[in-house]
Design a protein around this motif. Structure first.
Motif, PDB file in Angstrom:
ATOM      1  N   THR A  62       0.829  -1.199   0.000  1.00 14.59           N
ATOM      2  CA  THR A  62       0.000   0.000   0.000  1.00 14.59           C
ATOM      3  C   THR A  62       0.867   1.253   0.000  1.00 14.59           C
ATOM      4  O   THR A  62       0.577   2.224  -0.709  1.00 14.59           O
ATOM      5  CB  THR A  62      -0.961  -0.010   1.213  1.00 14.59           C
ATOM      6  OG1 THR A  62      -1.761  -1.189   1.146  1.00 14.59           O
ATOM      7  CG2 THR A  62      -1.859   1.214   1.224  1.00 14.59           C
ATOM      8  N   MET A  63       1.946   1.231   0.770  1.00 15.57           N
ATOM      9  CA  MET A  63       2.849   2.384   0.799  1.00 15.57           C
ATOM     10  C   MET A  63       3.514   2.572  -0.559  1.00 15.57           C
ATOM     11  O   MET A  63       3.647   3.709  -1.034  1.00 15.57           O
ATOM     12  CB  MET A  63       3.895   2.224   1.893  1.00 15.57           C
ATOM     13  CG  MET A  63       4.723   3.479   2.097  1.00 15.57           C
ATOM     14  SD  MET A  63       5.924   3.365   3.426  1.00 15.57           S
ATOM     15  CE  MET A  63       4.896   3.083   4.823  1.00 15.57           C
ATOM     16  N   GLU A  64       3.943   1.493  -1.194  1.00 14.89           N
ATOM     17  CA  GLU A  64       4.554   1.593  -2.525  1.00 14.89           C
ATOM     18  C   GLU A  64       3.590   2.263  -3.498  1.00 14.89           C
ATOM     19  O   GLU A  64       3.985   3.150  -4.260  1.00 14.89           O
ATOM     20  CB  GLU A  64       4.951   0.211  -3.055  1.00 14.89           C
ATOM     21  CG  GLU A  64       6.084  -0.455  -2.322  1.00 14.89           C
ATOM     22  CD  GLU A  64       7.459   0.121  -2.630  1.00 14.89           C
ATOM     23  OE1 GLU A  64       7.621   0.860  -3.623  1.00 14.89           O
ATOM     24  OE2 GLU A  64       8.384  -0.172  -1.859  1.00 14.89           O
ATOM     25  N   ARG A  65       2.348   1.838  -3.470  1.00  9.91           N
ATOM     26  CA  ARG A  65       1.335   2.427  -4.364  1.00  9.91           C
ATOM     27  C   ARG A  65       1.088   3.889  -4.020  1.00  9.91           C
ATOM     28  O   ARG A  65       0.891   4.715  -4.909  1.00  9.91           O
ATOM     29  CB  ARG A  65       0.042   1.632  -4.258  1.00  9.91           C
ATOM     30  CG  ARG A  65       0.144   0.258  -4.865  1.00  9.91           C
ATOM     31  CD  ARG A  65      -1.114  -0.547  -4.630  1.00  9.91           C
ATOM     32  NE  ARG A  65      -1.049  -1.830  -5.308  1.00  9.91           N
ATOM     33  CZ  ARG A  65      -1.725  -2.894  -4.946  1.00  9.91           C
ATOM     34  NH1 ARG A  65      -2.540  -2.851  -3.907  1.00  9.91           N
ATOM     35  NH2 ARG A  65      -1.607  -4.019  -5.618  1.00  9.91           N
ATOM     36  N   THR A  66       1.089   4.198  -2.736  1.00  9.71           N
ATOM     37  CA  THR A  66       0.829   5.556  -2.271  1.00  9.71           C
ATOM     38  C   THR A  66       1.928   6.527  -2.680  1.00  9.71           C
ATOM     39  O   THR A  66       1.662   7.687  -2.988  1.00  9.71           O
ATOM     40  CB  THR A  66       0.677   5.547  -0.730  1.00  9.71           C
ATOM     41  OG1 THR A  66      -0.426   4.709  -0.396  1.00  9.71           O
ATOM     42  CG2 THR A  66       0.445   6.928  -0.168  1.00  9.71           C
ATOM     43  N   LEU A  67       3.168   6.055  -2.684  1.00  9.92           N
ATOM     44  CA  LEU A  67       4.319   6.920  -2.966  1.00  9.92           C
ATOM     45  C   LEU A  67       4.786   6.851  -4.421  1.00  9.92           C
ATOM     46  O   LEU A  67       5.673   7.613  -4.815  1.00  9.92           O
ATOM     47  CB  LEU A  67       5.484   6.558  -2.038  1.00  9.92           C
ATOM     48  CG  LEU A  67       5.231   6.671  -0.540  1.00  9.92           C
ATOM     49  CD1 LEU A  67       6.439   6.162   0.245  1.00  9.92           C
ATOM     50  CD2 LEU A  67       4.882   8.104  -0.158  1.00  9.92           C
ATOM     51  N   ALA A  68       4.185   5.977  -5.211  1.00  6.97           N
ATOM     52  CA  ALA A  68       4.675   5.706  -6.567  1.00  6.97           C
ATOM     53  C   ALA A  68       4.791   6.956  -7.424  1.00  6.97           C
ATOM     54  O   ALA A  68       5.805   7.162  -8.093  1.00  6.97           O
ATOM     55  CB  ALA A  68       3.790   4.670  -7.257  1.00  6.97           C
ATOM     56  N   ASP A  69       3.779   7.808  -7.427  1.00 10.16           N
ATOM     57  CA  ASP A  69       3.837   8.967  -8.321  1.00 10.16           C
ATOM     58  C   ASP A  69       4.838  10.024  -7.851  1.00 10.16           C
ATOM     59  O   ASP A  69       5.199  10.922  -8.615  1.00 10.16           O
ATOM     60  CB  ASP A  69       2.451   9.577  -8.530  1.00 10.16           C
ATOM     61  CG  ASP A  69       1.888  10.208  -7.286  1.00 10.16           C
ATOM     62  OD1 ASP A  69       1.954   9.575  -6.212  1.00 10.16           O
ATOM     63  OD2 ASP A  69       1.389  11.342  -7.373  1.00 10.16           O
ATOM     64  N   LEU A  70       5.316   9.905  -6.614  1.00 14.70           N
ATOM     65  CA  LEU A  70       6.393  10.777  -6.147  1.00 14.70           C
ATOM     66  C   LEU A  70       7.757  10.207  -6.538  1.00 14.70           C
ATOM     67  O   LEU A  70       8.791  10.852  -6.345  1.00 14.70           O
ATOM     68  CB  LEU A  70       6.331  10.955  -4.624  1.00 14.70           C
ATOM     69  CG  LEU A  70       5.125  11.701  -4.077  1.00 14.70           C
ATOM     70  CD1 LEU A  70       5.139  11.675  -2.554  1.00 14.70           C
ATOM     71  CD2 LEU A  70       5.088  13.125  -4.600  1.00 14.70           C
ATOM     72  N   GLY A  71       7.771   8.973  -7.057  1.00 15.69           N
ATOM     73  CA  GLY A  71       9.010   8.326  -7.444  1.00 15.69           C
ATOM     74  C   GLY A  71       9.815   7.833  -6.262  1.00 15.69           C
ATOM     75  O   GLY A  71      11.032   7.692  -6.352  1.00 15.69           O
ATOM     76  N   VAL A  72       9.137   7.557  -5.151  1.00  8.84           N
ATOM     77  CA  VAL A  72       9.807   7.131  -3.925  1.00  8.84           C
ATOM     78  C   VAL A  72       9.323   5.724  -3.570  1.00  8.84           C
ATOM     79  O   VAL A  72       8.125   5.451  -3.595  1.00  8.84           O
ATOM     80  CB  VAL A  72       9.515   8.111  -2.763  1.00  8.84           C
ATOM     81  CG1 VAL A  72      10.148   7.631  -1.466  1.00  8.84           C
ATOM     82  CG2 VAL A  72       9.998   9.510  -3.109  1.00  8.84           C
ATOM     83  N   THR A  73      10.263   4.855  -3.237  1.00  7.13           N
ATOM     84  CA  THR A  73       9.921   3.514  -2.775  1.00  7.13           C
ATOM     85  C   THR A  73       9.822   3.533  -1.249  1.00  7.13           C
ATOM     86  O   THR A  73      10.319   4.462  -0.602  1.00  7.13           O
ATOM     87  CB  THR A  73      10.998   2.500  -3.198  1.00  7.13           C
ATOM     88  OG1 THR A  73      12.231   2.839  -2.542  1.00  7.13           O
ATOM     89  CG2 THR A  73      11.187   2.474  -4.708  1.00  7.13           C
ATOM     90  N   SER A  74       9.231   2.501  -0.675  1.00  5.87           N
ATOM     91  CA  SER A  74       9.150   2.480   0.786  1.00  5.87           C
ATOM     92  C   SER A  74      10.531   2.371   1.435  1.00  5.87           C
ATOM     93  O   SER A  74      10.759   3.008   2.472  1.00  5.87           O
ATOM     94  CB  SER A  74       8.172   1.425   1.307  1.00  5.87           C
ATOM     95  OG  SER A  74       8.485   0.156   0.866  1.00  5.87           O
ATOM     96  N   PRO A  75      11.508   1.639   0.868  1.00  2.00           N
ATOM     97  CA  PRO A  75      12.851   1.687   1.471  1.00  2.00           C
ATOM     98  C   PRO A  75      13.477   3.084   1.391  1.00  2.00           C
ATOM     99  O   PRO A  75      14.139   3.523   2.335  1.00  2.00           O
ATOM    100  CB  PRO A  75      13.648   0.669   0.656  1.00  2.00           C
ATOM    101  CG  PRO A  75      12.627  -0.287   0.150  1.00  2.00           C
ATOM    102  CD  PRO A  75      11.422   0.560  -0.132  1.00  2.00           C
ATOM    103  N   GLN A  76      13.262   3.801   0.293  1.00  8.10           N
ATOM    104  CA  GLN A  76      13.763   5.172   0.201  1.00  8.10           C
ATOM    105  C   GLN A  76      13.096   6.057   1.248  1.00  8.10           C
ATOM    106  O   GLN A  76      13.755   6.890   1.877  1.00  8.10           O
ATOM    107  CB  GLN A  76      13.522   5.757  -1.193  1.00  8.10           C
ATOM    108  CG  GLN A  76      14.417   5.182  -2.259  1.00  8.10           C
ATOM    109  CD  GLN A  76      14.035   5.659  -3.642  1.00  8.10           C
ATOM    110  OE1 GLN A  76      12.858   5.818  -3.957  1.00  8.10           O
ATOM    111  NE2 GLN A  76      15.036   5.871  -4.483  1.00  8.10           N
ATOM    112  N   PHE A  77      11.796   5.869   1.431  1.00 10.44           N
ATOM    113  CA  PHE A  77      11.073   6.629   2.451  1.00 10.44           C
ATOM    114  C   PHE A  77      11.659   6.348   3.830  1.00 10.44           C
ATOM    115  O   PHE A  77      11.862   7.262   4.630  1.00 10.44           O
ATOM    116  CB  PHE A  77       9.577   6.298   2.428  1.00 10.44           C
ATOM    117  CG  PHE A  77       8.811   6.909   3.563  1.00 10.44           C
ATOM    118  CD1 PHE A  77       8.562   8.273   3.611  1.00 10.44           C
ATOM    119  CD2 PHE A  77       8.352   6.108   4.599  1.00 10.44           C
ATOM    120  CE1 PHE A  77       7.869   8.832   4.674  1.00 10.44           C
ATOM    121  CE2 PHE A  77       7.660   6.659   5.660  1.00 10.44           C
ATOM    122  CZ  PHE A  77       7.415   8.031   5.696  1.00 10.44           C
ATOM    123  N   ALA A  78      11.961   5.081   4.102  1.00 15.01           N
ATOM    124  CA  ALA A  78      12.548   4.719   5.400  1.00 15.01           C
ATOM    125  C   ALA A  78      13.894   5.410   5.591  1.00 15.01           C
ATOM    126  O   ALA A  78      14.184   5.940   6.672  1.00 15.01           O
ATOM    127  CB  ALA A  78      12.694   3.206   5.507  1.00 15.01           C
TER     128      ALA A  78
END
Length: 173
Positions: A53-69
Motif C-alpha cells: 500500500t505504501m509503494e502504491r501511495t508513494l509511486a507517483d512521487l518516485g519514492v519507494t518504501s525503502p527510500q522513504f525509510a
C-alpha cells in the motif's frame, strides 16, 4: 527519484487456472491467514500489505518504501553513516548503498565526512530531500490513520508498545 515502475497494478479477482476442483487459496483474514494463524505469519502478512500500500501511495512521487525509510531516519537522526541507516531500516548495507547513491544523485541527501573518523561518511537531508519527505509523510500519515481507524487511543498505545516490545525482546536472539 528513480523507480523500477510507477505502474503498480492491483488484482482483485483470483482466477483458478486449475479449474473448479482446485484447492482455493484463502484470502487475507481467512483460515490460517486470519485470527487462527501464527503470530509471526500474521505480522509478516500485515507488513507485506502495508508495504505494498505504501509503494502504491508513494509511486507517483518516485519514492519507494525503502527510500522513504532512509529519508525518515536521516531526518530523525542527521549525520548517520550508511551502516547506521542499514541497521535502522532493516535493509542490507548493499541496498542502502544503492538508495543513498540514488538519493544523493537526485539531490535529496548530501554526504559530509565524519569530523573525527574521516573514512565514515555522514548523510543528511538537503532542502530538496526535506520537501520530498514532507510530501511522502502527508501520504503515509493518511495510511497510518487508516491502520489505526478501528482503535481508540489506549488500543493504539497498547499495540505500539507490544510491537516495540517484540523488537526489543527478540533483538537479543
Amino acid at each position: 527519484m528513480s523507480r523500477k515502475s510507477a505502474d503498480i497494478t492491483r488484482s482483485k479477482t483470483r482466477r483458478d487456472p486449475q479449474g473448479p476442483n482446485a484447492v482455493r487459496v484463502p484470502g487475507p483474514g481467512e483460515g490460517k491467514r486470519g485470527e487462527g494463524g501464527y503470530l509471526g505469519y500474521l505480522l509478516r502478512q500485515a507488513h507485506a500489505a502495508v508495504r505494498l500500500t505504501m509503494e502504491r501511495t508513494l509511486a507517483d512521487l518516485g519514492v519507494t518504501s525503502p527510500q522513504f525509510a532512509v529519508l525518515t531516519m536521516l531526518n530523525a537522526y542527521p549525520g548517520l553513516s550508511g551502516a547506521d541507516v542499514a541497521r535502522l531500516t532493516f535493509l542490507t548495507p548493499q541496498t542502502v548503498g544503492v538508495i543513498i547513491r540514488n538519493l544523493e544523485r537526485d539531490g535529496a541527501i548530501v554526504m559530509t565526512p565524519h569530523p573525527v573518523h574521516g573514512r565514515i561518511q555522514q548523510w543528511t537531508l538537503t532542502p530538496r530531500g526535506a520537501t520530498l519527505l514532507r510530501a511522502c509523510r502527508e501520504r503515509v500519515i493518511a495510511l497510518e490513520k487508516r491502520l489505526a481507524r478501528n482503535l481508540d487511543a489506549k488500543g493504539e498505545t497498547t499495540i505500539r508498545r507490544w510491537l516495540a516490545g517484540i523488537a526489543a525482546d527478540l533483538q537479543e536472539d
